[in-house]
Scaffold this motif. Structure first.
Motif, short mmCIF file in Angstrom:
data_model
loop_
_atom_site.label_atom_id
_atom_site.label_comp_id
_atom_site.label_asym_id
_atom_site.label_seq_id
_atom_site.Cartn_x
_atom_site.Cartn_y
_atom_site.Cartn_z
N PHE A 137 -13.00 -5.15 -8.76
CA PHE A 137 -11.76 -5.86 -8.47
C PHE A 137 -10.62 -5.46 -9.40
CE2 PHE A 137 -9.01 -9.54 -9.38
CZ PHE A 137 -8.39 -9.67 -8.15
N PRO A 138 -10.82 -5.37 -10.74
CA PRO A 138 -9.72 -4.91 -11.59
C PRO A 138 -9.25 -3.50 -11.26
CG PRO A 138 -11.37 -6.01 -12.92
CD PRO A 138 -11.96 -5.84 -11.56
N ILE A 139 -10.17 -2.61 -10.86
CA ILE A 139 -9.77 -1.25 -10.51
C ILE A 139 -8.87 -1.25 -9.29
CG2 ILE A 139 -10.63 0.98 -9.69
CD1 ILE A 139 -13.08 0.58 -11.44
N VAL A 140 -9.28 -2.00 -8.25
CA VAL A 140 -8.47 -2.05 -7.03
C VAL A 140 -7.15 -2.76 -7.29
CG1 VAL A 140 -8.43 -2.92 -4.65
CG2 VAL A 140 -10.55 -1.99 -5.60
N TYR A 141 -7.19 -3.84 -8.06
CA TYR A 141 -5.96 -4.60 -8.34
C TYR A 141 -4.99 -3.77 -9.18
CZ TYR A 141 -3.20 -8.83 -9.12
OH TYR A 141 -2.19 -9.77 -9.13
N THR A 142 -5.50 -2.99 -10.12
CA THR A 142 -4.64 -2.10 -10.91
C THR A 142 -4.02 -1.03 -10.04
OG1 THR A 142 -6.09 -2.47 -12.82
CG2 THR A 142 -4.59 -0.60 -12.92
N ALA A 143 -4.77 -0.53 -9.05
CA ALA A 143 -4.20 0.45 -8.13
C ALA A 143 -3.05 -0.15 -7.33
CB ALA A 143 -5.29 0.98 -7.20
N VAL A 144 -3.16 -1.40 -6.94
CA VAL A 144 -2.08 -2.05 -6.20
C VAL A 144 -0.84 -2.21 -7.08
CG1 VAL A 144 -1.40 -4.17 -5.01
CG2 VAL A 144 -3.69 -3.23 -4.66
N ILE A 145 -1.06 -2.62 -8.34
CA ILE A 145 0.07 -2.83 -9.25
C ILE A 145 0.76 -1.52 -9.60
CG2 ILE A 145 0.69 -3.67 -11.56
CD1 ILE A 145 -1.52 -5.71 -11.34
N SER A 146 0.00 -0.42 -9.65
CA SER A 146 0.58 0.86 -10.06
C SER A 146 1.65 1.36 -9.09
CB SER A 146 -0.52 1.91 -10.19
OG SER A 146 -1.13 2.16 -8.93
N PHE A 147 1.67 0.85 -7.88
CA PHE A 147 2.68 1.26 -6.90
C PHE A 147 3.82 0.25 -6.80
CE2 PHE A 147 -1.15 3.45 -5.45
CZ PHE A 147 -0.67 4.73 -5.30
N GLN A 148 3.93 -0.66 -7.78
CA GLN A 148 4.94 -1.70 -7.70
C GLN A 148 5.65 -1.85 -9.04
OE1 GLN A 148 3.48 -5.39 -6.14
NE2 GLN A 148 2.14 -4.41 -4.63
N ASP A 149 6.84 -2.43 -8.97
CA ASP A 149 7.56 -2.86 -10.17
C ASP A 149 7.15 -4.31 -10.41
OD1 ASP A 149 9.22 -3.25 -12.28
OD2 ASP A 149 11.09 -3.20 -11.14
N TRP A 150 6.13 -4.51 -11.24
CA TRP A 150 5.44 -5.78 -11.32
C TRP A 150 6.15 -6.74 -12.27
CZ3 TRP A 150 1.89 -7.44 -8.09
CH2 TRP A 150 1.17 -8.59 -8.40
N ASP A 151 6.25 -7.99 -11.84
CA ASP A 151 6.80 -9.07 -12.64
C ASP A 151 5.65 -9.99 -13.03
OD1 ASP A 151 8.20 -11.04 -13.89
OD2 ASP A 151 9.57 -11.47 -12.23
N LEU A 152 5.33 -10.01 -14.31
CA LEU A 152 4.18 -10.78 -14.76
C LEU A 152 4.42 -12.29 -14.65
CD1 LEU A 152 1.36 -10.71 -16.08
CD2 LEU A 152 2.49 -10.77 -18.31
N VAL A 153 5.66 -12.72 -14.85
CA VAL A 153 5.95 -14.16 -14.81
C VAL A 153 5.77 -14.71 -13.40
CG1 VAL A 153 7.69 -15.92 -15.24
CG2 VAL A 153 7.51 -13.94 -16.77
N ARG A 154 6.36 -14.03 -12.45
CA ARG A 154 6.25 -14.48 -11.05
C ARG A 154 4.97 -14.00 -10.37
NH1 ARG A 154 12.45 -13.33 -8.91
NH2 ARG A 154 13.51 -14.67 -10.44
N ASN A 155 4.26 -13.07 -11.01
CA ASN A 155 3.04 -12.52 -10.45
C ASN A 155 3.28 -11.87 -9.08
OD1 ASN A 155 0.32 -11.87 -10.67
ND2 ASN A 155 -0.37 -13.74 -9.66
N THR A 156 4.42 -11.24 -8.97
CA THR A 156 4.78 -10.51 -7.76
C THR A 156 5.41 -9.19 -8.17
OG1 THR A 156 6.94 -11.62 -7.69
CG2 THR A 156 5.16 -12.59 -6.38
N GLY A 157 5.57 -8.31 -7.20
CA GLY A 157 6.15 -7.01 -7.49
C GLY A 157 6.86 -6.44 -6.29
N THR A 158 7.68 -5.43 -6.56
CA THR A 158 8.41 -4.71 -5.52
C THR A 158 7.81 -3.32 -5.36
OG1 THR A 158 10.42 -5.90 -6.13
CG2 THR A 158 10.67 -3.93 -4.75
#
Length: 335
Positions: free
Chosen positions: A55-76
């Motif tokens: 799960f961390p590997i897949v989740y990191t792959a998703v975040i790597s394609f986004q401009d991630w906002d840790l506070v809102r836990n969302t990304g562009t």
């Protein structure tokens, strides 16, 4: 006169075959247990691996394609922009150079010294348990404690190493300024902690070698060195491959020692000893750019996979004896 064959009764599908009693509920449960119990026994590992590994590997792959906002836990979604930035960053290539340099300075001497220590412990020496426990003690010490002690030993002004060099008339070495000395100091920490651990793994493999092979080699006139290269090393080939691959993976993921080598934790004023993992840490928790940090993590993951496969192929070819010349097949003779 015609004869008719006696007709045999065909059992209906609902009836069990004659001569075989139907399975009881306990028998069916026993067969089901034999088929499913192996999967049930190994299921805890795969469940834990799916939660803390996959799960961390897949989740990191998703975040790597986004401009991630840790506070809102969302990304562009940004596509490959994070990967492009990392590959064009000069600091990334410096960290990659430092990682490979520290890896070579630590893994190669570590495996050589571990093999030598294991060979010495395999001899008939006194107090074997004491020496084996002593070899394993550095591995038990916390990595942070080892890094703090060695960073003070390799101090530029008041370090123990420079004090000894000055006592014999040599100049001090700038352990925290120059590139190669800092890599040697960090590699020394890694070797101190992991050499004994690898030595005990190799010792376990040496203990499993039949002693008849050594006796036969001694009868044939082989000395100690010849028996080591002709009997010991060929017999511990699988274990040696395991030690080399694990040392490669661990050397490319080194973090504790360079992080604690200096108080600022940035890998030096000019990034002299900043490794990829330290670069990843500073990118994520220093600049709070988790999208680029995730991209660095995936680049490191691909580097480790490629390096591990290459290392496995090389060690399997040269250590496992695949370089032996295969006999040629006889040609077919045609009349």
């Amino acid at each position: 006169m015609t004869t008719t064959k006696p007709q045999t009764e065909v059992p209906t599908p609902s009836e069990p075959p004659r001569g075989r009693a139907p399975l009881t509920w306990r028998q069916r449960l026993g067969r089901l247990d034999v088929k499913l119990s192996p999967y049930l026994y190994i299921s805890p590992f795969w469940i834990v691996f799916a939660l803390v590994g996959l799960f961390p590997i897949v989740y990191t792959a998703v975040i790597s394609f986004q401009d991630w906002d840790l506070v809102r836990n969302t990304g562009t979604f940004t596509g490959f922009d994070n990967f492009a930035f990392v590959l064009q960053d000069r600091e990334f290539w410096l960290s990659l150079r430092n990682t490979f340099s520290i890896f070579v300075l630590s893994s190669v001497p570590q495996i050589i010294v571990a093999t030598f220590i294991a060979a010495m412990l395999d001899k008939n020496i006194r107090a074997k348990t004491f020496w084996r426990m002593g070899v394993l003690l550095p591995y038990v010490v916390a990595p942070v404690a080892v890094a703090l002690i060695f960073s003070n030993m390799f101090g530029d002004k008041y370090g123990l190493i420079n004090s000894l060099l000055n006592d014999i008339g040599l100049d001090s070495i700038r352990w925290h300024v120059d590139v190669i000395p800092s890599h040697v100091a960090i590699a020394t920490m890694v070797n101190f902690r992991w050499t004994g651990y690898n030595a005990l793994i190799l010792l376990a493999a040496m203990q499993a070698i039949p002693r008849d092979l050594y006796e036969a080699a001694a009868i044939d006139g082989a000395n100690t060195l010849r028996r080591f290269f002709s009997v010991t090393l060929p017999q511990i080939r699988p274990t040696m491959i395991f030690v080399i691959i694990t040392s490669t993976i661990g050397g490319l993921q080194i973090f504790d020692e360079p992080r604690m080598y200096d108080t600022n934790g940035r890998g030096g004023s000019n990034h002299q000893w900043e490794t990829i993992t330290l670069y990843l840490y500073n990118m994520g928790w220093g600049e709070f750019n988790f999208g680029r940090a995730a991209a660095v993590a995936w680049i490191l993951f691909l580097i480790i996979v490629a390096f591990g496969l290459l290392n496995f192929a090389i060690t399997r070819r040269f250590i496992a004896g695949d370089t032996a010349v295969q006999p040629k097949k006889p040609k077919k003779v045609t009349k």
